[in-house]
Design a protein around this motif. Structure first.
Motif, PDB file in Angstrom:
ATOM      1  N   GLY A   1       0.865  -1.281  -0.062  1.00 55.35           N
ATOM      2  CA  GLY A   1      -0.210   0.020   0.008  1.00 55.35           C
ATOM      3  C   GLY A   1       0.989   1.226  -0.028  1.00 55.35           C
ATOM      4  N   PRO A   2       1.667   1.493   0.995  1.00 58.98           N
ATOM      5  CA  PRO A   2       2.495   2.585   0.847  1.00 58.98           C
ATOM      6  C   PRO A   2       3.381   2.861  -0.272  1.00 58.98           C
ATOM      7  N   ALA A   3       3.975   1.412  -0.616  1.00 62.84           N
ATOM      8  CA  ALA A   3       4.797   1.533  -2.102  1.00 62.84           C
ATOM      9  C   ALA A   3       3.923   2.171  -3.062  1.00 62.84           C
ATOM     10  N   VAL A   4       2.769   1.470  -3.633  1.00 63.14           N
ATOM     11  CA  VAL A   4       1.945   2.177  -4.587  1.00 63.14           C
ATOM     12  C   VAL A   4       1.849   3.625  -4.279  1.00 63.14           C
ATOM     13  N   ALA A   5       1.406   4.039  -3.215  1.00 65.98           N
ATOM     14  CA  ALA A   5       1.130   5.464  -3.022  1.00 65.98           C
ATOM     15  C   ALA A   5       2.367   6.319  -3.200  1.00 65.98           C
ATOM     16  N   ALA A   6       3.234   5.741  -2.820  1.00 68.14           N
ATOM     17  CA  ALA A   6       4.653   6.667  -3.088  1.00 68.14           C
ATOM     18  C   ALA A   6       4.869   6.660  -4.634  1.00 68.14           C
ATOM     19  N   GLY A   7       4.819   5.381  -5.137  1.00 71.02           N
ATOM     20  CA  GLY A   7       5.154   5.602  -6.760  1.00 71.02           C
ATOM     21  C   GLY A   7       4.026   6.382  -7.489  1.00 71.02           C
ATOM     22  N   ILE A   8       2.609   6.583  -6.911  1.00 77.20           N
ATOM     23  CA  ILE A   8       1.927   7.566  -7.643  1.00 77.20           C
ATOM     24  C   ILE A   8       2.406   8.908  -7.545  1.00 77.20           C
ATOM     25  N   GLY A   9       2.904   9.142  -6.215  1.00 75.60           N
ATOM     26  CA  GLY A   9       3.019  10.266  -5.987  1.00 75.60           C
ATOM     27  C   GLY A   9       4.488  11.133  -6.674  1.00 75.60           C
ATOM     28  N   THR A  10       5.304   9.951  -7.025  1.00 75.41           N
ATOM     29  CA  THR A  10       6.458  10.215  -7.704  1.00 75.41           C
ATOM     30  C   THR A  10       6.060  10.507  -9.297  1.00 75.41           C
ATOM     31  N   MET A  11       5.020   9.690  -9.735  1.00 74.34           N
ATOM     32  CA  MET A  11       4.616   9.762 -11.229  1.00 74.34           C
ATOM     33  C   MET A  11       3.920  11.075 -11.355  1.00 74.34           C
ATOM     34  N   LEU A  12       3.089  11.470 -10.416  1.00 75.43           N
ATOM     35  CA  LEU A  12       2.308  12.645 -10.730  1.00 75.43           C
ATOM     36  C   LEU A  12       2.899  13.911 -10.298  1.00 75.43           C
ATOM     37  N   ASP A  13       4.094  13.842  -9.661  1.00 78.59           N
ATOM     38  CA  ASP A  13       4.827  15.040  -9.089  1.00 78.59           C
ATOM     39  C   ASP A  13       4.308  15.549  -8.075  1.00 78.59           C
ATOM     40  N   LEU A  14       3.799  15.049  -7.172  1.00 82.43           N
ATOM     41  CA  LEU A  14       2.704  15.429  -5.972  1.00 82.43           C
ATOM     42  C   LEU A  14       3.858  16.182  -4.984  1.00 82.43           C
ATOM     43  N   PRO A  15       3.247  17.183  -4.296  1.00 86.38           N
ATOM     44  CA  PRO A  15       4.122  17.638  -3.426  1.00 86.38           C
ATOM     45  C   PRO A  15       4.403  16.847  -1.931  1.00 86.38           C
ATOM     46  N   VAL A  16       5.259  16.973  -1.218  1.00 90.16           N
ATOM     47  CA  VAL A  16       5.611  16.099  -0.113  1.00 90.16           C
ATOM     48  C   VAL A  16       4.598  15.960   0.896  1.00 90.16           C
ATOM     49  N   THR A  17       3.706  16.867   1.152  1.00 91.01           N
ATOM     50  CA  THR A  17       2.704  16.731   2.131  1.00 91.01           C
ATOM     51  C   THR A  17       1.536  15.956   1.610  1.00 91.01           C
ATOM     52  N   GLN A  18       1.503  15.842   0.250  1.00 92.57           N
ATOM     53  CA  GLN A  18       0.225  15.040   0.040  1.00 92.57           C
ATOM     54  C   GLN A  18       0.839  13.559  -0.262  1.00 92.57           C
ATOM     55  N   VAL A  19       1.858  13.227  -0.584  1.00 95.32           N
ATOM     56  CA  VAL A  19       2.302  11.973  -0.324  1.00 95.32           C
ATOM     57  C   VAL A  19       2.440  11.532   1.170  1.00 95.32           C
ATOM     58  N   TYR A  20       2.804  12.208   1.901  1.00 97.91           N
ATOM     59  CA  TYR A  20       2.999  12.000   3.216  1.00 97.91           C
ATOM     60  C   TYR A  20       1.662  11.206   3.722  1.00 97.91           C
ATOM     61  N   HIS A  21       0.613  12.105   3.532  1.00 94.57           N
ATOM     62  CA  HIS A  21      -0.839  11.732   3.973  1.00 94.57           C
ATOM     63  C   HIS A  21      -1.236  10.467   3.317  1.00 94.57           C
ATOM     64  N   ALA A  22      -1.145  10.274   1.965  1.00 92.17           N
ATOM     65  CA  ALA A  22      -1.359   9.253   1.115  1.00 92.17           C
ATOM     66  C   ALA A  22      -0.450   7.920   1.747  1.00 92.17           C
ATOM     67  N   VAL A  23       0.639   8.051   2.199  1.00 98.82           N
ATOM     68  CA  VAL A  23       1.412   6.875   2.648  1.00 98.82           C
ATOM     69  C   VAL A  23       0.593   6.620   3.790  1.00 98.82           C
ATOM     70  N   ASN A  24       0.713   7.568   4.660  1.00 96.13           N
ATOM     71  CA  ASN A  24      -0.088   7.137   6.010  1.00 96.13           C
ATOM     72  C   ASN A  24      -1.289   6.305   5.726  1.00 96.13           C
ATOM     73  N   LEU A  25      -2.141   7.038   5.123  1.00 88.68           N
ATOM     74  CA  LEU A  25      -3.418   6.161   4.948  1.00 88.68           C
ATOM     75  C   LEU A  25      -3.556   4.965   4.265  1.00 88.68           C
ATOM     76  N   ALA A  26      -2.452   4.789   3.227  1.00 88.00           N
ATOM     77  CA  ALA A  26      -2.497   3.531   2.643  1.00 88.00           C
ATOM     78  C   ALA A  26      -1.837   2.458   3.565  1.00 88.00           C
ATOM     79  N   ALA A  27      -0.941   2.852   4.236  1.00 85.10           N
ATOM     80  CA  ALA A  27      -0.263   2.004   5.143  1.00 85.10           C
ATOM     81  C   ALA A  27      -1.094   1.413   6.179  1.00 85.10           C
ATOM     82  N   HIS A  28      -2.150   2.542   6.826  1.00 88.75           N
ATOM     83  CA  HIS A  28      -3.027   2.098   7.832  1.00 88.75           C
ATOM     84  C   HIS A  28      -4.151   1.230   7.288  1.00 88.75           C
ATOM     85  N   LEU A  29      -4.506   1.462   6.061  1.00 90.60           N
ATOM     86  CA  LEU A  29      -5.533   0.438   5.721  1.00 90.60           C
ATOM     87  C   LEU A  29      -5.222  -0.852   4.847  1.00 90.60           C
TER      88      LEU A  29
END
Length: 504
Positions: A176-204
């Motif tokens: 989960g956190p790996a895919v979220a981080a990969g999407i973050g790189t792919m879409l050039d998202l800001p660090v704060t958005q990737v942080y929240h995505a990684v947190n939620l993906a890891a949690h779920l």
């Protein structure tokens, strides 16, 4: 690499979020480090590998069901976005469901790559969801490859530092956190958005190891696609400004304290230093045979040993001396009678070292379909031989797997065959032939041939050529060109299944 030492916080203890593991992962995903050319090329070959094994699985029950779910969510041609579903050609579907269907097909035959350290993983499982998002968002080819390289890096580094199996948590928790981080790189998202995505993906993304225990179900194939959906949702919510449970790893009610060792556990996760290219994908290894990775070397060893025993009926007992992980996951130590049951599911048989060795020893070949055919599993001479086989955890083989660096680990074992006359035939193999240190390491020719072999009879030769050419040109593929990462099956090649909740 920088080692990050992580521990659960005490009740009431606070730390800056910049010290949290999820923030460090987000920084990795958004780091403008130079790309490693070998890593990008390997990402392209792993797309070929994933699509190959997915094509071979197109008419497996779990894949038919997942594809049916995707087909219930088409994207109109006039509407932007959408992603392709393997087998369906250029038609577009909701990427949430297309990624799920493709990831299920990729995982079904247990035939794509693996990595082992403190935990185990199939890092190529990140590719299906990432490709779906990349198609829907109109990314260029290099963005997709960079996203894959990031996702591999995060999954491999988490696998190096955070054990899951010993706590009976399934290894998709790191997906989960790996895919979220990969999407973050792919879409050039800001660090704060990737942080929240990684947190939620890891949690779920957490589920128990029951996924791979006892009578293993079709959900084993569905799990990576489901986790990919979780990661997509996590990124979508973060992009919309939603925040996430934090600190997801270090909190006193977080993953480490509650599920992965308790309040006193300590883990060390290595991550690339800022500005350092991500290369973890180069530490992972492909499969030549459709079976759990612990069985790869056993299949090659069975091929080698069969000539030493002309009459299998003279065998009294076969003992596989191997590492503890193989013994517990695929061997006698699992305590699962199903691993000797000729009526067991394919998902169970491909996690039975005893079955795998018996069939490979008798046949001298391994086929992703024929080797698991119910009639093949029920053959009387096979059942007799199969039930003479057991595994034993060997401290030497365990140490040879546990202690070395990932690419130096020994994945095989020593097999002793005791004949009725008392003679012992023994041989050993440390790694599978296709391993980077094996007798026949995989390279571009092997990936290409694996794809062509598995696509035969399901995909037209010219379609195979078009797809392989598209992958070869990914590094320079323009934005919006990723629709070429599609596969059209031959007419009438695809089976259909039952309707579900979302179909009319």
């Amino acid at each position: 690499m920088i080692d990050h030492h992580i521990r659960p916080l005490r009740a009431g203890e606070r730390r800056p979020r910049e010290e949290e593991l999820a923030w460090k992962i987000a920084e990795l995903a958004t780091d403008p480090a130079p790309d490693d050319p070998d890593a990008l090329r390997m990402a392209a070959w792993r797309i070929v590998d994933d699509w190959a094994v997915a094509i071979a699985a197109l008419n497996r029950p779990a894949v038919i069901a997942a594809r049916g779910a995707a087909l219930a969510h088409p994207v109109e041609p006039s509407r932007p976005g959408g992603a392709t579903v393997l087998g369906m050609g250029a038609a577009r579907f909701d990427p949430f469901w297309a990624g799920y269907a493709n990831a299920t097909a990729i995982r079904e035959l247990d035939f794509n790559d693996s990595f082992f350290a403190a935990e185990s993983s199939h890092p190529g499982d990140v590719i299906g969801p990432l490709a779906a998002v990349a198609q829907a968002r109109g990314c260029d080819g290099r963005a997709l490859l960079r996203g894959i390289v990031t996702a591999y890096e995060v999954q491999v580094d988490l696998v190096k530092g955070v054990a899951l199996n010993r706590y009976r948590i399934d290894h998709v928790a790191h997906l989960g956190p790996a895919v979220a981080a990969g999407i973050g790189t792919m879409l050039d998202l800001p660090v704060t958005q990737v942080y929240h995505a990684v947190n939620l993906a890891a949690h779920l993304a957490v589920s128990t190891r029951q996924t791979r225990k006892n009578q293993i179900s079709t959900y084993k194939a569905n799990a990576p696609g489901h986790i990919g959906q979780i990661a997509m949702l996590a990124v979508d919510r973060a992009m919309r400004g939603e925040t996430s449970p934090a600190p997801v790893y270090e909190g006193d009610y977080g993953l480490l304290a509650i599920l992965l060792g308790g309040p006193d556990v300590r883990v060390t996760v290595p991550l690339p230093a800022p500005g350092t290219p991500k290369r973890a994908i180069l530490e992972t290894y492909p499969k030549e045979h459709s079976a759990g990775y612990h069985g790869q070397a056993m299949i090659d060893l069975a091929f080698r040993m069969r000539a030493q025993v002309p009459d299998p009926e003279q065998i009294d007992e076969i003992v596989i001396h191997t590492k503890e992980l193989t013994h517990l996951v695929m061997g006698s130590g699992a305590g699962d009678p199903e691993k000797w049951d000729p009526k067991a599911s394919r998902e169970t048989l491909d996690h039975s070292a005893m079955y795998i060795f018996a069939v490979a020893f008798q046949d001298g070949v391994w086929d992703h379909h024929r080797s698991y055919d119910p009639a093949r599993a029920a053959r009387e001479d096979t059942v007799r031989l199969w039930r003479k086989i057991s595994t034993r955890a060997d401290p030497g083989w365990t140490a040879a797997f546990t202690d070395p660096a990932p690419l130096d680990k020994a994945h095989g074992g020593r097999v002793e065959i005791r004949l009725r006359d008392g003679q012992i035939v023994s041989d050993e193999l440390r790694v599978a032939d296709a391993h980077p240190r094996g007798a026949r390491p995989f390279g571009p020719d092997q990936y290409r041939q694996k794809f062509l072999t598995l696509a035969e009879g399901l995909v037209a030769p010219e379609e195979c050529t078009r797809f392989l050419d598209a992958v070869a040109g990914l590094e320079t593929a323009a934005a919006g060109a990723l629709g070429e990462l599609r596969i059209a099956a031959l007419p009438d090649a695809l089976h259909t299944g039952l309707s579900g909740l979302f179909t009319s």
